[in-house]
Design a protein around this motif. Structure first.
Motif, short mmCIF file in Angstrom:
data_model
loop_
_atom_site.label_atom_id
_atom_site.label_comp_id
_atom_site.label_asym_id
_atom_site.label_seq_id
_atom_site.Cartn_x
_atom_site.Cartn_y
_atom_site.Cartn_z
N ASP A 46 6.16 22.17 -3.57
CA ASP A 46 4.70 22.11 -3.73
C ASP A 46 4.14 21.31 -2.58
OD1 ASP A 46 2.29 22.60 -5.64
OD2 ASP A 46 2.11 20.49 -5.07
N ALA A 56 7.61 28.49 -5.81
CA ALA A 56 6.42 27.68 -6.01
C ALA A 56 5.50 28.41 -6.98
CB ALA A 56 5.68 27.44 -4.69
N ASP A 86 1.78 28.05 -0.89
CA ASP A 86 2.67 26.98 -0.44
C ASP A 86 3.56 27.45 0.71
OD1 ASP A 86 2.48 24.61 -2.62
OD2 ASP A 86 2.22 26.54 -3.60
N ASP A 108 3.88 18.21 -9.63
CA ASP A 108 3.71 19.66 -9.70
C ASP A 108 5.03 20.39 -9.44
OD1 ASP A 108 1.06 19.40 -10.30
OD2 ASP A 108 0.30 20.02 -8.34
N THR A 109 5.86 19.83 -8.56
CA THR A 109 7.16 20.44 -8.30
C THR A 109 8.07 20.30 -9.52
OG1 THR A 109 6.98 20.00 -5.93
CG2 THR A 109 9.18 20.40 -6.78
#
Length: 216
Positions: A23, A103, A109, A168-169
C-alpha cells in the motif's frame, strides 16, 4: 473441477514465492505528477504463511506539497527526515521480486510504485498483480461497495488506522487470505492481471516523458 482448472489455480496461486501485499500513501492521484510519501509491504508465502513486513515514510522532495494531510495525516515536517524514493527503491524491488503484487485497488498502487521505480532507475521483477477489490467482485461478495473498509468489515478484519500504509497493508493481507480461501471453496480462478511486460514499461516511459513535457 477439471484437472486443468485445478492446475491453473495452483499455478496462479503466487507461483513459488507467493505474494507481496503493498500500500502507498501519495501526494495526489496522478502517478506521473504526484509522489509516494509512505509505502508498506507484507510478504506472504504461497501457502498463506506470513513471511515479513516492512514500511517506510518517503520524502517526496524539497518543496513538494504532501497533499491531503487531512486524509493521510503526513505533513512536510513528518517527511523531512525520511529517505527519498530512490533510496528505498532497491528494498522495494527486492521485496516484490518474483511475487504476485497485491493491493486493494492494485492499479493505483502499482502505477505509483512502478513509475517511482522507473524514475529511480530500478527494475521491478513483477509480472502480475492481484487486486483484492477486483477479487471481491469475482467472488460476488454481497457488499454495498468494494472499498477496503467495507470488505474488511465483511470479513471481520479490524481496521485500526485508515489511510496509513502499514495498517492498510495489514488489512489487505488479511482480506487476501480470506478471499483465497473463498476462491478455493468456490472454484474461482484468481483475477490476475499482467502489469509489467515490455509493452507496459514502454507505455510508462512515454507517459512520463509527455507528463514532463507538459510541465515545462
Amino acid at each position: 473441477m477439471t484437472t486443468t482448472e485445478s492446475r491453473g489455480r495452483r499455478q496462479a496461486r503466487g507461483g513459488r514465492q507467493g505474494y507481496a501485499v503493498l500500500d502507498v500513501e501519495t501526494t495526489g492521484l496522478d502517478p506521473y505528477r504526484d509522489r509516494v510519501i509512505q509505502v508498506a509491504i507484507r510478504q506472504i508465502a504461497a501457502d498463506g504463511t506470513a513471511e515479513s513486513e516492512w514500511e517506510s515514510l518517503v520524502n517526496p522532495g524539497a518543496g513538494v506539497d504532501p497533499g491531503p494531510v487531512e486524509i493521510h495525516g503526513l505533513s512536510s515536517a513528518d517527511l523531512a527526515d525520511a529517505p527519498p524514493f530512490r533510496d528505498v527503491a532497491p528494498l522495494i524491488a527486492e521485496r516484490l521480486a518474483g511475487r504476485v503484487f497485491v493491493a486493494h485497488n492494485a492499479a493505483f498502487d502499482w502505477a505509483f510504485v512502478a513509475v517511482e521505480s522507473d524514475r529511480a532507475g530500478v527494475r521491478l521483477e513483477v509480472l502480475e498483480w492481484l487486486c483484492t477489490m477486483r477479487f471481491a467482485k469475482a467472488l460476488a461478495l454481497e457488499v454495498p461497495d468494494k472499498s477496503l473498509a467495507t470488505i474488511a468489515a465483511y470479513y471481520a478484519v479490524e481496521q485500526l488506522q485508515a489511510h496509513d500504509a502499514g495498517d492498510d497493508t495489514r488489512v489487505a493481507a488479511e482480506i487476501l487470505l480470506r478471499e483465497l480461501a473463498d476462491a478455493d471453496r468456490a472454484g474461482v480462478m484468481l483475477p490476475l492481471v499482467e502489469c509489467n511486460s515490455a509493452r507496459h514499461r514502454f507505455k510508462r516511459t512515454l507517459r512520463r516523458w509527455f507528463s514532463s513535457f507538459r510541465r515545462r
